[in-house]
Design an enzyme around this catalytic site. Structure first.
Site, short mmCIF file in Angstrom:
data_model
loop_
_atom_site.label_atom_id
_atom_site.label_comp_id
_atom_site.label_asym_id
_atom_site.label_seq_id
_atom_site.Cartn_x
_atom_site.Cartn_y
_atom_site.Cartn_z
N GLU A 155 -7.41 12.37 2.80
CA GLU A 155 -7.05 13.02 1.54
C GLU A 155 -6.51 14.44 1.72
O GLU A 155 -6.21 15.11 0.74
CB GLU A 155 -8.26 13.05 0.59
CG GLU A 155 -8.79 11.68 0.22
CD GLU A 155 -7.86 10.88 -0.70
OE1 GLU A 155 -6.72 11.31 -0.94
OE2 GLU A 155 -8.29 9.82 -1.17
N THR A 198 -5.45 4.78 -4.92
CA THR A 198 -4.99 3.79 -3.95
C THR A 198 -6.09 3.25 -3.05
O THR A 198 -5.85 2.28 -2.33
CB THR A 198 -3.87 4.36 -3.06
OG1 THR A 198 -4.39 5.42 -2.25
CG2 THR A 198 -2.70 4.85 -3.91
#
Length: 168
Positions: free
Chosen positions: A94, A21
């Site tokens: 993340e 993404t």
């Protein structure tokens, strides 16, 4: 003024390979271009030199690169040079080290756009360089049986549209 330019030029840059993404045209790419997160400079496109399973998992349809070298596909993505501030932002974004782990992975150069003062510093197409990649060893065991992809697109024909964080 000269002093600050010298200090800025000494900032250490790391190479990061993004496959999901955060790529151009994908839902989270704006995080790579937001200067308050740090600096990220697009360098080129590449793919993992080794095979990896890239799956779309969780109820939010998130792309995950499972850290299982030798299984799956050569996964394509983008290479960025990032400063320490961006690297720290990406670690937090993340969920590193709990969700993803940042590990060095061998990446084959497919095309290189990065600017360099010396031509000998430009990596050759098909050469291999090491980049940090956010992959995971912490995933539900059934994910290893999900379909594997070689290239992620949130609007791909897989029909598994990514659910952005702000909608969760």
């Amino acid at each position: 003024m000269i002093f600050s330019l010298t200090c800025a030029s000494l900032t250490r840059m790391a190479r990061v390979f993004v496959y999901g993404t955060l790529k151009k045209g994908q839902p989270n790419h704006s995080f790579m271009t937001t200067r308050t997160n740090g600096r990220a400079e697009f360098q080129g496109r590449g793919r993992t030199a080794d095979l990896y399973p890239l799956v779309i998992g969780s109820k939010h349809n998130i792309p995950y690169l499972l850290n299982v070298p030798g299984k799956g596909h050569h996964v394509t993505g983008e290479i960025y040079s990032v400063d320490d501030q961006m690297l720290q932002f990406l670690d937090e974004f993340e969920g590193c080290p709990d969700t993803y782990q940042r590990t060095p992975v061998r990446i084959e150069i497919l095309e290189w756009e990065g600017k360099s003062s010396a031509p000998e510093e430009r990596p050759a197409v098909n050469s291999i360089m090491e980049c940090f990649v956010y992959s995971t060893t912490t995933y539900p065991p059934e994910w290893i049986n999900l379909p594997y992809y070689d290239n992620y697109d949130s609007l791909g024909k897989h029909g598994l549209r990514y659910n952005p964080r702000e909608n969760r």
